[in-house]
Design a protein around this motif. Structure first.
Motif, PDB file in Angstrom:
ATOM      1  N   ASN A  80       0.907  -1.255  -0.051  1.00 19.58           N
ATOM      2  CA  ASN A  80       0.014  -0.101  -0.089  1.00 19.58           C
ATOM      3  C   ASN A  80       0.951   1.153   0.026  1.00 19.58           C
ATOM      4  OD1 ASN A  80      -2.278  -1.450   0.009  1.00 19.58           O
ATOM      5  ND2 ASN A  80      -2.627  -1.269   2.109  1.00 19.58           N
ATOM      6  N   LEU A  81       1.900   1.223   0.660  1.00 22.43           N
ATOM      7  CA  LEU A  81       2.834   2.321   0.632  1.00 22.43           C
ATOM      8  C   LEU A  81       3.231   2.627  -0.487  1.00 22.43           C
ATOM      9  CD1 LEU A  81       4.646   1.720   3.953  1.00 22.43           C
ATOM     10  CD2 LEU A  81       3.172   3.747   3.416  1.00 22.43           C
ATOM     11  N   MET A  82       3.941   1.622  -1.340  1.00 19.23           N
ATOM     12  CA  MET A  82       4.418   1.716  -2.634  1.00 19.23           C
ATOM     13  C   MET A  82       3.409   2.217  -3.681  1.00 19.23           C
ATOM     14  SD  MET A  82       7.454   1.566  -3.825  1.00 19.23           S
ATOM     15  CE  MET A  82       7.285   2.845  -5.026  1.00 19.23           C
ATOM     16  N   LEU A  83       2.247   1.580  -3.574  1.00 19.39           N
ATOM     17  CA  LEU A  83       1.187   2.153  -4.496  1.00 19.39           C
ATOM     18  C   LEU A  83       0.876   3.513  -4.256  1.00 19.39           C
ATOM     19  CD1 LEU A  83      -1.131  -1.110  -4.310  1.00 19.39           C
ATOM     20  CD2 LEU A  83      -0.033  -0.259  -6.421  1.00 19.39           C
ATOM     21  N   SER A  84       0.737   3.774  -2.722  1.00 17.83           N
ATOM     22  CA  SER A  84       0.359   5.385  -2.591  1.00 17.83           C
ATOM     23  C   SER A  84       1.205   6.170  -3.064  1.00 17.83           C
ATOM     24  CB  SER A  84       0.077   5.319  -0.940  1.00 17.83           C
ATOM     25  OG  SER A  84      -0.340   6.519  -0.839  1.00 17.83           O
ATOM     26  N   GLY A  85       2.577   5.868  -3.014  1.00 15.15           N
ATOM     27  CA  GLY A  85       3.738   6.637  -3.311  1.00 15.15           C
ATOM     28  C   GLY A  85       3.712   6.942  -4.769  1.00 15.15           C
ATOM     29  N   TYR A  86       3.526   5.982  -5.491  1.00 18.91           N
ATOM     30  CA  TYR A  86       3.488   6.133  -7.215  1.00 18.91           C
ATOM     31  C   TYR A  86       2.098   7.048  -7.458  1.00 18.91           C
ATOM     32  CZ  TYR A  86       6.781   2.654  -8.781  1.00 18.91           C
ATOM     33  OH  TYR A  86       7.671   1.651  -9.239  1.00 18.91           O
ATOM     34  N   CYS A  91       2.722   8.976 -10.867  1.00 18.50           N
ATOM     35  CA  CYS A  91       3.349   7.684 -11.700  1.00 18.50           C
ATOM     36  C   CYS A  91       2.171   6.775 -11.733  1.00 18.50           C
ATOM     37  CB  CYS A  91       4.391   7.107 -10.791  1.00 18.50           C
ATOM     38  SG  CYS A  91       5.727   8.165 -10.746  1.00 18.50           S
ATOM     39  N   ALA A  92       1.241   7.217 -12.479  1.00 16.27           N
ATOM     40  CA  ALA A  92      -0.080   6.258 -12.310  1.00 16.27           C
ATOM     41  C   ALA A  92       0.116   4.858 -13.273  1.00 16.27           C
ATOM     42  CB  ALA A  92      -1.276   6.943 -13.419  1.00 16.27           C
ATOM     43  N   GLY A  93       0.874   4.981 -14.230  1.00 15.13           N
ATOM     44  CA  GLY A  93       1.066   3.608 -15.014  1.00 15.13           C
ATOM     45  C   GLY A  93       1.696   2.644 -14.153  1.00 15.13           C
ATOM     46  N   GLU A  94       2.882   3.135 -13.234  1.00 11.37           N
ATOM     47  CA  GLU A  94       3.633   2.196 -12.591  1.00 11.37           C
ATOM     48  C   GLU A  94       2.735   1.733 -11.279  1.00 11.37           C
ATOM     49  OE1 GLU A  94       4.486   5.226 -13.536  1.00 11.37           O
ATOM     50  OE2 GLU A  94       6.397   5.047 -14.269  1.00 11.37           O
ATOM     51  N   ALA A  95       1.752   2.421 -11.020  1.00 12.06           N
ATOM     52  CA  ALA A  95       0.931   2.170  -9.860  1.00 12.06           C
ATOM     53  C   ALA A  95      -0.048   0.973 -10.322  1.00 12.06           C
ATOM     54  CB  ALA A  95       0.040   3.203  -9.238  1.00 12.06           C
ATOM     55  N   PHE A  99      -0.219  -2.986  -8.979  1.00  5.34           N
ATOM     56  CA  PHE A  99      -1.321  -3.578  -8.700  1.00  5.34           C
ATOM     57  C   PHE A  99      -1.389  -4.788  -9.071  1.00  5.34           C
ATOM     58  CE2 PHE A  99      -5.919  -3.946  -8.826  1.00  5.34           C
ATOM     59  CZ  PHE A  99      -6.233  -4.357  -7.582  1.00  5.34           C
ATOM     60  N   ARG A 100      -1.324  -4.904 -10.498  1.00  3.51           N
ATOM     61  CA  ARG A 100      -1.354  -6.043 -11.163  1.00  3.51           C
ATOM     62  C   ARG A 100      -0.401  -7.165 -10.802  1.00  3.51           C
ATOM     63  NH1 ARG A 100      -4.830  -5.575 -15.465  1.00  3.51           N
ATOM     64  NH2 ARG A 100      -5.186  -3.594 -16.404  1.00  3.51           N
ATOM     65  N   ARG A 101       0.937  -6.771 -10.621  1.00  2.20           N
ATOM     66  CA  ARG A 101       1.737  -7.702  -9.921  1.00  2.20           C
ATOM     67  C   ARG A 101       1.427  -8.282  -8.706  1.00  2.20           C
ATOM     68  NH1 ARG A 101       8.182  -6.073  -8.434  1.00  2.20           N
ATOM     69  NH2 ARG A 101       8.433  -7.764  -6.889  1.00  2.20           N
ATOM     70  N   MET A 102       0.732  -7.382  -7.534  1.00  2.00           N
ATOM     71  CA  MET A 102       0.181  -7.723  -6.535  1.00  2.00           C
ATOM     72  C   MET A 102      -0.673  -8.845  -6.469  1.00  2.00           C
ATOM     73  SD  MET A 102      -1.633  -5.266  -3.760  1.00  2.00           S
ATOM     74  CE  MET A 102      -2.045  -5.964  -2.008  1.00  2.00           C
ATOM     75  N   ARG A 103      -1.623  -8.574  -7.568  1.00  4.01           N
ATOM     76  CA  ARG A 103      -2.763 -10.011  -7.734  1.00  4.01           C
ATOM     77  C   ARG A 103      -2.223 -11.025  -8.296  1.00  4.01           C
ATOM     78  NH1 ARG A 103      -7.925  -9.503  -8.518  1.00  4.01           N
ATOM     79  NH2 ARG A 103      -7.877 -10.390 -10.424  1.00  4.01           N
ATOM     80  N   SER A 104      -1.321 -10.837  -9.178  1.00  2.00           N
ATOM     81  CA  SER A 104      -0.473 -12.173  -9.817  1.00  2.00           C
ATOM     82  C   SER A 104       0.301 -12.923  -8.635  1.00  2.00           C
ATOM     83  CB  SER A 104       0.341 -11.822 -10.909  1.00  2.00           C
ATOM     84  OG  SER A 104       1.354 -10.929 -10.568  1.00  2.00           O
TER      85      SER A 104
END
Length: 288
Positions: A80-86, A91-95, A99-104
């Protein structure tokens, strides 16, 4: 502390890193990180979380991501911290990719904090199809559509230009607080559906953005005035006095209009005198 010969521990550094983050002082953050590494505290989870926060707030998402990738066991806070930072650094694309990596990986299940960050990134991308997928995930993960999550979803749909979906989510909220109302009002601003004249007087407002801000404030304060109408006369007097000090003629006009058009049914001379005084104060200053 160091001059007194005391050794900092894993409880000390989160406070130091938070101070560096609030100051946006990368220099002090890097110094603290070096000390953490020397003291072999870099594997402590809440120290890692504080480091991620510090780097993100200092605008160093690259360093934050490097640290994130080095974490062996990532919990929901780390993700969550990394996603929030992005999301906060644009850095919307990186977020979305993260997130897709988190789900995978499937090791940590997303929660409402996760989705709020991804929704913000989705709004920046203007990808309404991605937004609809995220809305489906709310039900898939059994999350409650509360004001925190709902307001983010409304804001996302508003940025994507899908006001029908934004209104649908707004109507689904069981409890609509001011955050939800303002998110919906802000979405309507893009189509000039804010209840102000379609041709703004730009002599009064320095820019169109100032006009939008005034429109949003007017609508939200009008809702707030509705809630305050039947409270005690002393509270009513205080609100009207506050508007006078702010010198906000538009909002003051709404207050007077609401008071004049409603039967307050105030009981007691103190309440009646408060309402009467408030009306007299404002009617004298209304624009013709």
């Amino acid at each position: 502390m160091l001059r007194c010969g005391l050794r900092p521990d894993h409880y000390t550094f989160p406070f130091v890193l938070l101070a560096a983050a609030n100051l946006q002082s990368l220099y002090h953050g890097l110094a603290a990180h070096a000390s953490i590494f020397k003291l072999a505290l870099h594997d402590v989870d809440h120290v890692q979380h504080s480091l991620l926060t510090m780097y993100a707030r200092c605008g160093q998402v690259g360093l934050a991501r490097k640290l994130f990738d080095e974490i062996v066991v990532r919990d929901s806070v780390s993700w969550n911290l990394m996603l929030s930072g992005y999301a906060k650094m644009g850095c919307a694309g990186e977020a979305v990719e993260l997130f897709r990596r988190m789900r995978s990986e499937g090791l940590v299940e997303p929660d409402e904090v996760t989705l709020v960050s991804v929704l913000a990134a989705c709004g920046d991308l203007g990808d309404v199809s991605l937004g609809m997928w995220l809305e489906e995930l709310v039900g898939e993960y059994g999350l409650v559509l509360n004001s925190f999550l709902g307001s983010s979803m409304i804001d996302m749909y508003g940025k994507c230009g899908d006001l029908d979906s934004a209104r649908r989510v707004f109507d689904r909220l069981a409890k609509k607080d001011l955050v939800a109302w303002n998110a919906m009002i802000t979405g309507f601003q893009t189509r000039w559906q804010v209840g102000l004249p379609p041709q703004p007087d730009l002599k009064k407002y320095k820019s169109r953005s100032d006009y939008f801000h005034a429109a949003s404030m007017l609508a939200s304060q009008k809702y707030d005035i509705h809630k305050l109408l039947f409270e005690a006369g002393v509270m009513l007097r205080a609100r009207m006095s506050g508007l006078t000090k702010l010198q906000n003629v538009e909002i003051e006009a709404v207050a007077v209009e609401e008071l004049a058009n409603r039967d307050l049914q105030l009981v007691g001379s103190q309440d009646e005198s408060a309402a009467t005084l408030a009306l007299k104060m404002r009617v004298q200053r209304l624009p013709s």
